[in-house]
Structure formats: structure tokens, C-alpha cells
Design an enzyme around this catalytic site. Sequence first.
Site, PDB file in Angstrom:
ATOM      1  N   GLY A  66     -31.936  17.270  51.143  1.00 53.54           N
ATOM      2  CA  GLY A  66     -32.552  16.521  49.265  1.00 53.54           C
ATOM      3  C   GLY A  66     -31.197  15.722  49.463  1.00 53.54           C
ATOM      4  O   GLY A  66     -30.270  16.145  50.199  1.00 53.54           O
ATOM      5  N   GLN A 121     -24.306  10.669  45.811  1.00 52.18           N
ATOM      6  CA  GLN A 121     -23.827  11.419  46.831  1.00 52.18           C
ATOM      7  C   GLN A 121     -22.960   9.767  47.917  1.00 52.18           C
ATOM      8  O   GLN A 121     -22.369  10.205  48.572  1.00 52.18           O
ATOM      9  CB  GLN A 121     -24.225  12.326  47.142  1.00 52.18           C
ATOM     10  CG  GLN A 121     -24.703  13.558  46.739  1.00 52.18           C
ATOM     11  CD  GLN A 121     -25.655  14.712  47.825  1.00 52.18           C
ATOM     12  OE1 GLN A 121     -26.767  14.555  47.987  1.00 52.18           O
ATOM     13  NE2 GLN A 121     -24.948  15.528  48.355  1.00 52.18           N
ATOM     14  N   CYS A 152     -24.812  22.352  50.406  1.00 57.47           N
ATOM     15  CA  CYS A 152     -24.558  20.664  49.807  1.00 57.47           C
ATOM     16  C   CYS A 152     -23.918  19.819  50.747  1.00 57.47           C
ATOM     17  O   CYS A 152     -23.040  20.068  51.357  1.00 57.47           O
ATOM     18  CB  CYS A 152     -23.864  20.485  49.068  1.00 57.47           C
ATOM     19  SG  CYS A 152     -23.601  19.083  47.804  1.00 57.47           S
ATOM     20  N   LEU A 153     -24.363  18.362  51.488  1.00 57.11           N
ATOM     21  CA  LEU A 153     -23.722  17.528  52.725  1.00 57.11           C
ATOM     22  C   LEU A 153     -22.118  17.513  52.120  1.00 57.11           C
ATOM     23  O   LEU A 153     -21.683  16.852  52.149  1.00 57.11           O
ATOM     24  CB  LEU A 153     -24.690  16.780  52.147  1.00 57.11           C
ATOM     25  CG  LEU A 153     -26.032  16.508  53.378  1.00 57.11           C
ATOM     26  CD1 LEU A 153     -26.667  15.384  53.823  1.00 57.11           C
ATOM     27  CD2 LEU A 153     -26.097  17.393  54.883  1.00 57.11           C
ATOM     28  N   HIS A 170     -30.504  21.225  42.271  1.00 55.22           N
ATOM     29  CA  HIS A 170     -29.602  20.834  42.784  1.00 55.22           C
ATOM     30  C   HIS A 170     -29.767  20.204  43.061  1.00 55.22           C
ATOM     31  O   HIS A 170     -28.219  18.771  42.450  1.00 55.22           O
ATOM     32  CB  HIS A 170     -29.990  21.939  44.097  1.00 55.22           C
ATOM     33  CG  HIS A 170     -28.804  21.480  45.096  1.00 55.22           C
ATOM     34  ND1 HIS A 170     -27.480  22.131  45.642  1.00 55.22           N
ATOM     35  CD2 HIS A 170     -27.587  19.523  45.844  1.00 55.22           C
ATOM     36  CE1 HIS A 170     -26.603  21.525  46.489  1.00 55.22           C
ATOM     37  NE2 HIS A 170     -26.671  20.020  46.146  1.00 55.22           N
ATOM     38  N   GLU A 171     -30.600  18.851  43.283  1.00 54.72           N
ATOM     39  CA  GLU A 171     -30.231  17.609  43.389  1.00 54.72           C
ATOM     40  C   GLU A 171     -30.362  16.951  41.950  1.00 54.72           C
ATOM     41  O   GLU A 171     -29.688  16.104  41.640  1.00 54.72           O
ATOM     42  CB  GLU A 171     -31.548  16.805  44.138  1.00 54.72           C
ATOM     43  CG  GLU A 171     -31.642  16.334  45.251  1.00 54.72           C
ATOM     44  CD  GLU A 171     -30.495  16.899  46.033  1.00 54.72           C
ATOM     45  OE1 GLU A 171     -29.469  16.124  45.663  1.00 54.72           O
ATOM     46  OE2 GLU A 171     -30.290  18.071  47.017  1.00 54.72           O
ATOM     47  N   HIS A 182     -26.630  16.498  40.583  1.00 54.80           N
ATOM     48  CA  HIS A 182     -25.793  15.223  41.135  1.00 54.80           C
ATOM     49  C   HIS A 182     -25.597  14.444  39.698  1.00 54.80           C
ATOM     50  O   HIS A 182     -24.853  13.783  39.775  1.00 54.80           O
ATOM     51  CB  HIS A 182     -26.131  15.179  42.094  1.00 54.80           C
ATOM     52  CG  HIS A 182     -25.458  15.750  43.600  1.00 54.80           C
ATOM     53  ND1 HIS A 182     -24.429  16.301  43.933  1.00 54.80           N
ATOM     54  CD2 HIS A 182     -26.646  16.419  44.751  1.00 54.80           C
ATOM     55  CE1 HIS A 182     -24.352  17.128  45.308  1.00 54.80           C
ATOM     56  NE2 HIS A 182     -25.599  17.297  45.485  1.00 54.80           N
TER      57      HIS A 182
HETATM   58 NI    NI Z   1     -25.971  19.009  47.348  1.00 55.24          NI
END
Ligand code: NI
Length: 159
Positions: free
Chosen positions: A49, A54, A102-103, A144-145, A148
Amino acid sequence: MAVQTVLQEGDPRLRWRAAAVPDTAFGSAELTRLIGDLRDTMAAFDGAGLAAPQIGVGLRVLIYGITANPRYPEAPPIPETVLINPQITPVGHDTQLGWEGCLSVPGQRAEVERWQRVTVQWRDLQGEPQQREVTGFEARVVQHECDHLDGVLFPDHLD
Ligand code: NI
């Protein structure tokens, strides 16, 4: 569309609360391009995701989905889904503990407690309201997304 740089923990833009996509933006070329950038960037880095903050865009837009993903070999496939202005409501009180990465937080994974089942309400690209109930790993990814969009990263949930 293009692969964008993924901001890394420590960048203040990851900590801002993202703004709602305004009614006038639905169906626009700009919104279409943002979604394309999210899709391309998520694919390039094998993310499950990716949220607009991000890649430095402070709007409440995210994408998620899993086909065969080397970062999540055990995860069930999830169809690609784009959420605009999402809202999450827990269904019941059950929680689940599961691993996340997480990226934007490279090299770190941890077990995070999330709601087991949530209802998600959002707008699609045309601005039409949508709703879905999700559970398990998909519910985890959505939570999670959505974090953000409020400037929250998964290590914030750890003691
Ligand atoms: Ni993330």
C-alpha cells in the site's frame, strides 16, 4: 505517471495531517495523475500500500493491493483499491496482532495491534461514495495506510 521518491521517516511531510480531496477535484486530470503515481511507485518498491503523503502530496488518497509480493510472501491476494477521503469504523471489539513494515520506515518490521474487522467508507475517482467491510490482513493494510493520512507511522503504535 511516474515512480516518485518515497519519503523516509524523519521527513516532516510524513507527520502532517493530509487535507481532504475537495469536491471540485474528483474526475480531474491531477487526481488521475496522483493515483497513477501512487500505483507506479507502490509497484516499483513492492509495497502492499502507499498513501499520498509518502510521495509528498498532502491529500487523503491511498492505494493498496497485493498480487505476488516478495515483501509479503504469506499474504493473500488483494485486488487493487484506491481510497479517497477514507473513513474507518471498527466492527466489533476484536483486535489482531500482526507484522508490518513500511516503505517510509526501511529495515524495520514489528508486530502491531489493529482492529480485526473494519468498515471503510470512501470516495472513488469520480467522487461516488463507496463502502466495504474488510477483515484480517486487508483490514490491517487499510488501517496502516489511513494512519499515514494523519501523520502516523507504525512505530508510533509500539510501546
Ligand atoms: Ni506505510
